[in-house]
Scaffold this active site. Structure first.
Site, PDB file in Angstrom:
ATOM      1  CB  ALA A  63      -0.878  -0.125   1.212  1.00  0.00           C
ATOM      2  CD  GLU A  64       0.188   4.081   1.570  1.00  0.00           C
ATOM      3  OE1 GLU A  64      -0.618   5.079   1.095  1.00  0.00           O
ATOM      4  OE2 GLU A  64      -0.102   3.158   2.118  1.00  0.00           O
ATOM      5  CB  THR A  65       7.531   2.157  -0.823  1.00  0.00           C
ATOM      6  OG1 THR A  65       7.174   0.838  -1.089  1.00  0.00           O
ATOM      7  CG2 THR A  65       9.023   2.013  -0.293  1.00  0.00           C
ATOM      8  CG  HIS A 119       0.238   1.462   7.017  1.00  0.00           C
ATOM      9  ND1 HIS A 119      -0.349   2.286   5.976  1.00  0.00           N
ATOM     10  CD2 HIS A 119       0.872   0.586   6.296  1.00  0.00           C
ATOM     11  CE1 HIS A 119       0.088   1.603   4.767  1.00  0.00           C
ATOM     12  NE2 HIS A 119       0.795   0.571   5.154  1.00  0.00           N
TER      13      HIS A 119
END
Length: 293
Positions: free
Chosen positions: A44-46, A74
């Site tokens: 979802a995110e880096t 997160h």
């Protein structure tokens, strides 16, 4: 250089929301390189970190597989966990400079506490066109902060939501965000939390997010008012995973509390030229040959 996958808002592995965290840079790589790595990681995110003169302060940027975003809870929690638990930063708290201003993450006896800007939502007089059809259920109330919030009748309705993701991607909120919708309801009386929720974000390339700090910057103030107290316990009920987040509203800030667990440590094997930045000459040797990022 190394990167880690951390399950955030999770008491153990394979819970909460996974985020990639890349070892801190001395100079930013190109935006295109960071976007390409985020797409390769397909989380979802880096999270990407830049060192500053203060060893407990970093610049922080977040990329989904499709775009850079302004706020990600997160992945911020995951970044703090990597610095404090994996890289041995000896500090009680770490500060991140971001597009959403300074974000502070502090150690707790069990987990971490994040100090984020609160986003109190406004109640919508009517639901945005197409929202009910896209969700497949009629909300009891609709609110708007950074994201739209659809309050449903009960916890069972939240668990049962099966939205039309393509239709949801085109729903525009009052703040200008497209295709980013929270659904929530009071938890069942047998639960150990007060509220259950889910977050759908096809507008930024994530059909459904397992545990979302930025969503609770909206939900914390909303339910603090509804329940009459500053502290609220939430469970984001993503099927098969989900995460627990406690919020506490303090003026124009909201504290987000949760745990994190490292599940993977890996090493990038791409060249300095490919990433457009340099690191100190500290690459490890494997079979006599340096491996550089």
């Amino acid at each position: 250089m190394r990167q880690w996958i951390v399950d955030a808002f999770a008491s153990g592995p394979f819970k909460g929301n996974p985020a990639c965290v890349v070892e801190p840079f001395d100079r930013w790589p190109s935006d295109g390189w960071m976007q390409a790595l985020a797409k390769e990681n397909n989380q979802a995110e880096t999270a990407f970190l830049l060192r500053t003169a203060d060893p407990a302060r970093f610049s922080l940027r977040w990329f989904t597989p499709g775009m850079e975003v302004d706020l990600c809870g997160h992945a911020t929690l995951a970044a703090a966990h990597v610095l404090l638990a994996e890289l041995g930063l000896e500090a009680g708290a770490v500060t991140f400079d971001s597009r959403s201003g300074p974000l502070i993450v502090s150690r707790m006896a069990a987990g971490y506490e994040m100090d984020f800007p609160a986003d109190p939502p406004r109640r919508c007089a009517t639901a945005p066109a197409g929202l009910t059809g896209a969700l497949g259920v009629e909300p009891v109330e609709v609110w708007a902060g950074r994201y739209l919030v659809a309050v449903l009748a009960d916890a069972a309705a939240v668990l049962a939501v099966a939205p039309d993701i393509r239709a949801l991607a085109s729903i525009r909120g009052e703040a200008g965000e497209t295709g980013q919708v929270i659904v929530c309801a009071p938890a069942d009386s047998s639960d150990d939390v007060e509220v259950v929720d889910r977050f759908f974000a096809p507008g930024c390339g994530v059909d459904e997010d397992p545990a979302t700090g930025s969503a609770h910057c909206i939900l914390g103030p909303l339910y603090a008012d509804k329940l009459g107290g500053p502290v609220v316990r939430f469970r984001q009920v993503f099927p098969g995973r989900g995460g627990d987040i406690e919020t506490e509203v303090r003026g124009d800030r909201v504290l987000l509390r949760g745990q994190a667990t490292t599940v993977i440590e890996s090493r990038l094997r791409v060249t300095a030229q490919e990433r457009g930045a340099t690191l100190p000459d500290r690459a490890p040797r494997i079979f006599g040959r340096k491996i550089r990022s």
